[in-house]
Design an enzyme around this catalytic site. Structure first.
Site, PDB file in Angstrom:
ATOM      1  N   GLY A 147       0.834  -1.195   0.000  1.00  0.00           N
ATOM      2  CA  GLY A 147       0.000   0.000   0.000  1.00  0.00           C
ATOM      3  C   GLY A 147       0.868   1.244   0.000  1.00  0.00           C
ATOM      4  O   GLY A 147       0.633   2.176  -0.736  1.00  0.00           O
ATOM      5  N   PHE A 148       1.892   1.233   0.872  1.00  0.00           N
ATOM      6  CA  PHE A 148       2.815   2.372   0.980  1.00  0.00           C
ATOM      7  C   PHE A 148       2.065   3.676   1.247  1.00  0.00           C
ATOM      8  O   PHE A 148       2.481   4.743   0.813  1.00  0.00           O
ATOM      9  CB  PHE A 148       3.702   2.479  -0.264  1.00  0.00           C
ATOM     10  CG  PHE A 148       4.339   1.180  -0.649  1.00  0.00           C
ATOM     11  CD1 PHE A 148       5.243   0.564   0.206  1.00  0.00           C
ATOM     12  CD2 PHE A 148       4.014   0.551  -1.839  1.00  0.00           C
ATOM     13  CE1 PHE A 148       5.823  -0.656  -0.126  1.00  0.00           C
ATOM     14  CE2 PHE A 148       4.583  -0.671  -2.177  1.00  0.00           C
ATOM     15  CZ  PHE A 148       5.490  -1.271  -1.324  1.00  0.00           C
ATOM     16  N   GLY A 151       1.689  -6.387   4.071  1.00  0.00           N
ATOM     17  CA  GLY A 151       2.937  -6.964   3.607  1.00  0.00           C
ATOM     18  C   GLY A 151       4.056  -6.701   4.590  1.00  0.00           C
ATOM     19  O   GLY A 151       5.205  -7.101   4.389  1.00  0.00           O
ATOM     20  N   GLY A 171       1.158   1.298  13.508  1.00  0.00           N
ATOM     21  CA  GLY A 171       0.321   0.107  13.544  1.00  0.00           C
ATOM     22  C   GLY A 171       0.662  -0.853  14.674  1.00  0.00           C
ATOM     23  O   GLY A 171      -0.118  -1.039  15.612  1.00  0.00           O
ATOM     24  N   ILE A 211      13.243  -4.248  18.567  1.00  0.00           N
ATOM     25  CA  ILE A 211      12.854  -4.843  17.284  1.00  0.00           C
ATOM     26  C   ILE A 211      12.100  -6.145  17.574  1.00  0.00           C
ATOM     27  O   ILE A 211      12.635  -7.074  18.179  1.00  0.00           O
ATOM     28  CB  ILE A 211      14.099  -5.101  16.405  1.00  0.00           C
ATOM     29  CG1 ILE A 211      14.787  -3.762  16.065  1.00  0.00           C
ATOM     30  CG2 ILE A 211      13.714  -5.862  15.145  1.00  0.00           C
ATOM     31  CD1 ILE A 211      13.949  -2.772  15.275  1.00  0.00           C
ATOM     32  N   ASN A 241      10.612  -8.429  15.432  1.00  0.00           N
ATOM     33  CA  ASN A 241      11.005  -9.577  14.611  1.00  0.00           C
ATOM     34  C   ASN A 241      12.103  -9.120  13.659  1.00  0.00           C
ATOM     35  O   ASN A 241      11.836  -8.413  12.680  1.00  0.00           O
ATOM     36  CB  ASN A 241       9.793 -10.102  13.833  1.00  0.00           C
ATOM     37  CG  ASN A 241      10.135 -11.306  12.960  1.00  0.00           C
ATOM     38  OD1 ASN A 241      11.264 -11.447  12.482  1.00  0.00           O
ATOM     39  ND2 ASN A 241       9.163 -12.174  12.761  1.00  0.00           N
ATOM     40  N   PRO A 242      13.355  -9.507  13.924  1.00  0.00           N
ATOM     41  CA  PRO A 242      14.469  -9.003  13.116  1.00  0.00           C
ATOM     42  C   PRO A 242      14.321  -9.321  11.626  1.00  0.00           C
ATOM     43  O   PRO A 242      14.786  -8.560  10.781  1.00  0.00           O
ATOM     44  CB  PRO A 242      15.685  -9.734  13.697  1.00  0.00           C
ATOM     45  CG  PRO A 242      15.281 -10.183  15.053  1.00  0.00           C
ATOM     46  CD  PRO A 242      13.792 -10.396  15.004  1.00  0.00           C
ATOM     47  N   GLY A 250       7.783   2.512  15.721  1.00  0.00           N
ATOM     48  CA  GLY A 250       7.418   1.989  14.402  1.00  0.00           C
ATOM     49  C   GLY A 250       8.594   2.030  13.444  1.00  0.00           C
ATOM     50  O   GLY A 250       9.498   2.846  13.571  1.00  0.00           O
ATOM     51  N   GLU A 290       8.323   3.412   8.050  1.00  0.00           N
ATOM     52  CA  GLU A 290       8.619   4.530   7.161  1.00  0.00           C
ATOM     53  C   GLU A 290      10.039   5.060   7.230  1.00  0.00           C
ATOM     54  O   GLU A 290      10.550   5.622   6.258  1.00  0.00           O
ATOM     55  CB  GLU A 290       7.597   5.643   7.421  1.00  0.00           C
ATOM     56  CG  GLU A 290       6.256   5.248   6.838  1.00  0.00           C
ATOM     57  CD  GLU A 290       5.078   5.984   7.423  1.00  0.00           C
ATOM     58  OE1 GLU A 290       4.551   6.854   6.744  1.00  0.00           O
ATOM     59  OE2 GLU A 290       4.663   5.670   8.559  1.00  0.00           O
TER      60      GLU A 290
HETATM   61 MO1  MOS Z   1       1.933   5.435   5.746  1.00  0.00          MO
HETATM   62  S1  MOS Z   1       2.221   6.755   4.165  1.00  0.00           S
HETATM   63  O1  MOS Z   1       1.541   6.525   7.006  1.00  0.00           O
HETATM   64  O2  MOS Z   1       0.524   4.573   5.293  1.00  0.00           O
END
Ligand code: MOS
Length: 690
Positions: free
Chosen positions: A231-232, A460, A502, A579, A581-582, A652, A655
């Site tokens: 999705g990105f 993903g 997330g 971390i 899951n490495p 997180g 990104e």
């Molecule tokens: Mo990411 S661009 O915050 O789904």
């Protein structure tokens, strides 16, 4: 098993639980959900950038065998709320950008639907449009939601008094998310109840947006999305394709309607990163310490719906500097609606800042790492708060050691092998750390298996695996005893897989549920017992400036005569807390860096202002990195936990991998050739000696 002997699942490099199903084609993606005799949708799209529809003649299409319905603004269901210009489609005759949905054909096969769409004659009346992005356009203005400007001290006087000044404008082009799986939806109305099988980064947030527009209660809309093929950010908010499918299905009650957005249409209809210009003026003493910091950023936007790209965000907190002025502006145009793309704000914003810092280092005769060390702020310059765990310098130094930075000759154009000029570059990375409150999780026990339910998404990124690990540790059982259920609004509420929030947000809900479960049911629970937990806010977010940091190192070779550029190697060093899951984490970092390589080297949506659309709207002409572009990538991280991030200790990582990566490559290109590229992408730049 005894708790003392039980090894923690968090921190182990587990393989993806959904991997075997995915490689065997057994993981159901939205479009593959089996439904009885579905209708296939093909859209009607505007061929002009601005104006109105004067007539739609669908006689020939309707006469075609297999065509069931042609939907237009004349007969589309009236939405209860039309405030969202992107989603309020087919409500009137207005056209706001080229490619906008004007209708849809429903037929018994995709081929018939497409052929029929070609037979529909849409007559339009064009109005003058403006699709030309310029930072000095007279209509450049503050965002509708208010400008997030900074004004500290007297920046003009400080600039005038500075011993060294870097005064340059940088630009980043339109960039397109391009997940492998396109945006797909199956919609079916049963009475006043709608079901959407769709590809989304958040089933509950999408429902929260769509249900009120459709005039139904959230409980009347079910959204199902167990697997997402990337999705990105482009699936972080619902786009008009979901609405179009829902409106079309409304016209054929009881029947399922399927729609997969074509790759070409994705360039106009599913969000993209807008263009930015970033004018930096940085004043410093000869020793490199910054005294004045000015940034004026402008991003392109759409008159149909505003989206301000927050390119100023990282500059607010990255470096010291007493006198500051930072402004954010937008230019609304008659173009498609931009939206989230991986690290919106930070990714383009760190292109300008980190190239400017490279220029400043050279102007001061300093190593670029040393320049950053000298401008490390004590407190967050933006909020005045202490940082939670700012380890930027550790990342720069540790990354430098692993990359072999010490052997670098600082002079540009100093290393030549065969016909290739070779250079290396560095840039910082950053991304805010945040946990969203409100997610809920339910845990139910049956015969030694703990069903953990939450409407979370795995686009993903590895949620299936990592959240299972978190649940196992929270319940102090083996991961094999966890049966995770995600991606369905029938499950407890979950926040979006966005903003790198997330896993931390959903984990807080799962951990709260596990705590309640263990308190109420002990470690030998009966069959059928359950418990619910909710993620609270993280109070530390009020007391600390919470960010992750990192450093990118890149080496490029540039062919002296042709300008061909090769990314030889890249190394990322990150500080992101614990971390989980490495294995999946490394993938996240490498994926971000790969996307940064694309951003640096060749990604650019070519918007033709005469027509108002992106002309290179396919993967043949819009180049994303492929294996041939990526020779050697490494991602490492500091071994740490972040106590301020909450009991999980993790921030997180979705990104930060992209942020700064493109600047490191652009800086390496300068080091190789002595030619400074300030307008991305680097590919196609003139590296010939002049
Ligand atoms: Mo990411 S661009 O915050 O789904």
């Amino acid at each position: 098993m005894s708790d003392l002997l039980r090894a923690s699942a968090i921190g182990t490099a587990r393989v993806r639980l959904d991997g075997p199903d995915k490689v065997r084609g057994r993981a159901p993606y939205a479009y593959e959900h089996p439904v009885e005799s579905p209708l296939h949708l093909h859209p009607l799209c505007s061929s002009i950038a601005r104006g109105r529809v004067t007539s739609i003649d669908a006689t020939a299409a309707r006469a075609l065998d297999g065509v069931v319905h042609v939907l237009t603004h004349h007969d589309a269901h009236r939405l209860a709320d039309t405030g969202d210009g992107e989603l309020a489609i087919l409500q009137d005759d207005r056209i706001g950008f080229r490619g906008q949905y004007l209708g849809a054909v429903l037929a018994d096969t995709p081929e018939t639907a497409r052929h029929a769409a070609d037979l529909v004659t849409v007559t339009t009346e064009a109005a003058p449009h403006d699709a030309d992005f310029r930072h000095d356009h007279p209509e450049v203005r503050a965002p509708e939601g208010g400008a997030d400007d900074v004004e500290d001290g007297d920046v003009e006087a400080a600039l005038a008094a500075a011993e060294i000044v870097v005064d340059q404008r940088y630009s980043t082009p339109l960039e397109h998310n391009n997940p492998m799986e396109p945006h797909t939806t199956i919609a079916r109305w049963d009475g006043e109840e709608l079901t959407l099988w769709t590809s989304t980064q958040g089933v509950h947030p999408a429902r929260q947006t769509l249900a009120p527009m459709l005039g139904i209660e959230p409980e009347q809309l079910r959204i199902i999305s167990p697997h997402v093929g990337g999705g990105f950010g482009s699936k972080g908010v619902p786009h008009a394709d979901m609405m179009l499918t829902a409106l079309a299905a409304r016209a054929v009650p009881g029947r399922a309607v399927k729609y997969a957005v074509s790759r070409q249409h994705m360039f106009a209809l599913t969000g993209y990163r807008p263009a930015t210009t970033q004018h930096f003026r940085i004043g410093a003493r000869r020793d490199g310490s910054i005294t004045a910091f000015a940034l004026d950023a402008v991003s392109s936007s759409s008159r149909t719906k505003e989206f301000p790209e927050q390119a100023i965000k990282p500059s607010r907190q990255m470096y010291a500097g007493e006198h500051r002025r930072i402004t954010q502006r937008v230019l609304p145009l008659d173009i498609a609606v931009p939206s989230w793309m991986r690290a919106p704000g930070e990714a383009p914003g760190m292109v300008g800042l980190e190239i400017a810092m490279d220029e400043l280092a050279l102007a001061c005769g300093l190593d670029p790492i040393e320049l950053r060390v000298r401008n490390e702020p004590e407190l967050d310059p933006d909020t005045g708060l202490p940082f939670n765990q700012r380890r930027l310098i550790d990342c720069l130094r540790e990354g430098a050691a692993r990359f072999g930075w010490a052997e670098r000759d600082p002079r540009p154009r100093a290393r030549r092998e065969g016909g290739w000029l070779i250079g290396t570059g560095v840039a910082s990375a950053t991304y805010p750390a945040s946990r969203q409150p409100g997610s809920q999780a339910r845990i139910r026990h049956t015969a030694g298996t703990f069903e953990v339910s939450i409407g979370a998404a795995d686009l993903g990124t590895g949620t299936w695996t990592a959240l299972t690990q978190v649940a196992a540790d929270a319940l102090e059982v083996d991961p094999e005893q966890i049966a995770l259920r995600i991606g369905d609004t029938a499950l407890p509420n979950a926040t979006v897989a966005g903003g790198s929030t997330g896993l931390a947000s959903w984990s807080a809900a799962v951990m709260a549920a596990a705590q309640t479960f263990r308190r109420e049911h002990g470690s030998a629970p009966a069959d059928g017992v359950d418990a619910i937990g909710e993620a609270a806010e993280n109070p530390a977010e009020e007391e600390y400036a919470m960010h992750s940091y990192g450093a990118h190192f890149a080496q490029v070779s540039i062919q002296e005569d042709t300008g061909e550029i090769r990314l030889d190697r890249m190394l990322g060093m990150f500080s992101a807390g614990r971390i989980i899951n490495p294995r999946t984490a490394r993938s996240q970092f490498l994926g971000g860096m790969t996307m940064g390589a694309g951003m640096a080297l060749h990604e650019k949506g070519e918007l033709d202002p005469r027509f108002g659309h992106v002309v290179n709207h396919d993967l043949a002409e819009y180049h994303v990195p492929v294996n041939a572009d990526i020779r050697h990538l490494e991602a490492h991280w500091l071994d740490e936990e972040d106590p301020q991030a909450g009991p999980l200790g993790a921030r997180g990582i979705g990104e930060i991998g992209i942020v700064g990566a493109a600047a490191a490559i652009a800086n390496a290109a300068h080091h190789a050739t002595g030619v400074r590229v300030r307008d991305l992408p680097v590919f196609g730049s003139d590296f010939l000696p002049r």
